[in-house]
Design an enzyme around this catalytic site. Structure first.
Site, PDB file in Angstrom:
ATOM      1  N   HIS A 284      46.724  48.501  32.763  1.00  0.00           N
ATOM      2  CA  HIS A 284      45.681  49.520  32.892  1.00  0.00           C
ATOM      3  C   HIS A 284      46.261  50.663  33.724  1.00  0.00           C
ATOM      4  O   HIS A 284      47.146  50.442  34.558  1.00  0.00           O
ATOM      5  CB  HIS A 284      44.514  48.854  33.631  1.00  0.00           C
TER       6      HIS A 284
ATOM      7  N   ASP B 293      46.884  41.933  39.103  1.00  0.00           N
ATOM      8  CA  ASP B 293      45.663  42.680  38.837  1.00  0.00           C
ATOM      9  C   ASP B 293      44.702  41.702  38.163  1.00  0.00           C
ATOM     10  O   ASP B 293      44.872  41.356  36.993  1.00  0.00           O
ATOM     11  CB  ASP B 293      46.019  43.874  37.931  1.00  0.00           C
TER      12      ASP B 293
ATOM     13  N   GLN C  32      40.355  41.662  35.030  1.00  0.00           N
ATOM     14  CA  GLN C  32      39.765  41.062  33.825  1.00  0.00           C
ATOM     15  C   GLN C  32      39.771  39.536  33.859  1.00  0.00           C
ATOM     16  O   GLN C  32      39.132  38.908  33.026  1.00  0.00           O
ATOM     17  CB  GLN C  32      40.518  41.535  32.569  1.00  0.00           C
TER      18      GLN C  32
ATOM     19  N   LYS D 274      32.995  43.678  37.586  1.00  0.00           N
ATOM     20  CA  LYS D 274      33.443  43.046  36.345  1.00  0.00           C
ATOM     21  C   LYS D 274      33.159  41.539  36.354  1.00  0.00           C
ATOM     22  O   LYS D 274      33.523  40.812  35.439  1.00  0.00           O
ATOM     23  CB  LYS D 274      34.934  43.300  36.137  1.00  0.00           C
TER      24      LYS D 274
END
Ligand SMILES: Cc1ncc(COP(=O)(O)O)c(C=O)c1O
Length: 414
Positions: free
Chosen positions: A131, A208, A211, A234
């Site tokens: 991302h 990261d 997600q 999220k």
């Protein structure tokens, strides 16, 4: 009963959907179908209530007052940190820093840990599926230092090429920053293996987790990463709150990212003594209600049971994948073996924005665009994709309705 049927029936969807008031509405006279969960998830009543309760009963600034409200606010804020610690199995709450989200967490590490240690001959390693939040901060510090940003390639199925990743690692590699799961493709990376490989050349690793955290059980000690970043919004929590977890010895050695109140023990005009962890990295009044909301989201996820969620979402993912594959003309981009429930797809003759607009006219929210992953779009030779991203509150009936709408999109453009 088949395994698939038993997993679908063991999950009381209507009870779960009742917990998410926003889902119960019409958009353009249709029942809302929310398939944009990778962008942000909806919030259960428990999260909304925890934040409203805080504002109605306990609102005060933290760590500063001796009065009752301030003590209560501080207790709730620190309780939320303790929940985060348990959720990701950190050794200590001191290692869990509240930040605005994944983006701020990555920028903090880039500026406070990597930048001061980077020489012009050094290399940083990321992957092709990152991302922009896990590209731009590294590019910025490479520009400042003259260090080199290396990118590990992926296959056409959207999987990291581990051999190529290994080839990119060398003694000059100081830092590796990788997504646990790709927001644009859904690919789950073999991060444990990648972390061990990076450590073998002496590089530190940031994961990261934006997600991954809502879909996979996270154990930072078992992963053995050095930093882990994620966003509350999220994973069914509020916006404006997230966490940077780091190994205590690394965080101890780092200078603060921002200066101000809360992060000091002593200030003169000449010199300042910084507070200990975690306050050293939490300058200014923090997002107290956000942290409390995140704590409530964690409680909610744990109460549902992460393994049950993962099973249910895997069933939804394979059902939706097979359903799209069955419609001629649509191609899925990102067909990795291990995925979070994200499906990117394109149609050779129909622009993703047109697909998104027609679906919206039937109350179906999907995302169209580059998904903040422009280099990845370039790799696949597309400017944008349509993306369906699923949650445990979605259903097969919703997928069926979406497929009927996709067939109508084809008719409109025939
Ligand atoms: C993989 C990944 N990393 C980082 C981010 C940035 O998260 P935030 O905008 O919450 O800081 C996102 C958001 O979509 C993401 O999907």
């Amino acid at each position: 009963m088949s395994i698939q049927a038993s997993i679908f029936s063991s999950f009381d969807i209507s009870e779960i959907r009742n917990e998410f008031p926003i889902l119960n509405q019409k958009i353009n006279d249709y029942d809302l179908i929310y398939f944009d969960n990778a962008a942000t998830t909806q919030k259960p009543k428990a999260v909304i209530k925890a934040m409203a309760d805080y504002y109605e009963h306990d609102n005060a600034n933290v760590h500063r007052g001796v009065h009752a409200l301030s003590v209560r606010a501080t207790e709730k804020y620190e309780e939320a940190r303790a929940k985060v610690r348990r959720f990701i199995n950190a050794k200590s709450p001191k290692e869990c820093i509240f930040v605005r989200g994944t983006t701020e967490a990555i920028n903090l590490v880039a500026n406070s840990y990597v930048l001061p240690n980077l020489l012009p001959e050094d290399e940083l390693l990321i992957t092709y599926m990152e991302h922009h939040s896990n590209i731009v901060p590294w590019q910025m510090i490479c520009n400042k230092t003259g260090a080199n940003l290396q990118v590990a390639p992926i296959s056409l199925s959207g999987e990291l090429l581990l051999d190529e990743f290994a080839r990119k690692l060398n003694k000059k590699t100081k830092f590796v920053a990788i997504s646990y799961a790709s927001n644009a493709l859904g690919t789950i990376n073999p991060v444990k293996q990648m972390i061990a490989m990076a450590h073998a050349v002496g590089a530190k690793v940031l994961l990261d987790g934006a997600q991954a955290t809502a879909h996979l059980p996270i154990d930072v000690q078992d992963l053995d990463c050095d930093f882990y970043a994620f966003s509350g919004h999220k994973m069914y929590g509020p916006t404006g709150i997230g966490v940077l977890w780091g190994k205590e010895e690394l965080l101890e050695d780092m200078s603060p990212y921002q200066g101000g109140g809360e992060m000091i023990t002593y200030v003169t005009f000449e010199v300042t003594e910084y507070a200990s962890l975690p306050q050293k990295f939490e300058a200014g009044t923090p997002n107290i209600a956000g942290a409390i909301g995140l704590g409530a989201a964690i409680d909610y996820l744990v109460s549902l049971d992460l393994e049950t969620i993962a099973h249910y979402e895997a069933q939804l993912l394979s059902y939706a994948t097979a359903s799209i594959e069955a419609i001629k003309g649509f191609n899925i981009i990102g067909t990795a073996k291990y995925k979070v429930p994200v499906i990117s797809f394109v149609h050779g003759k129909i622009h993703p924005h047109d697909i998104g607009t027609i679906l919206d006219s039937e109350g179906i929210a999907i995302r169209s665009g580059h998904h903040c992953a422009m280099p990845l779009m370039d790799f696949f030779g597309v400017a944008a994709t349509s993306r369906i991203s699923l949650s445990f509150y979605n259903t097969r009936a919703e997928i069926d309705r979406c497929m009927t709408a996709l067939k109508r999109v084809k008719e409109v453009f025939a």
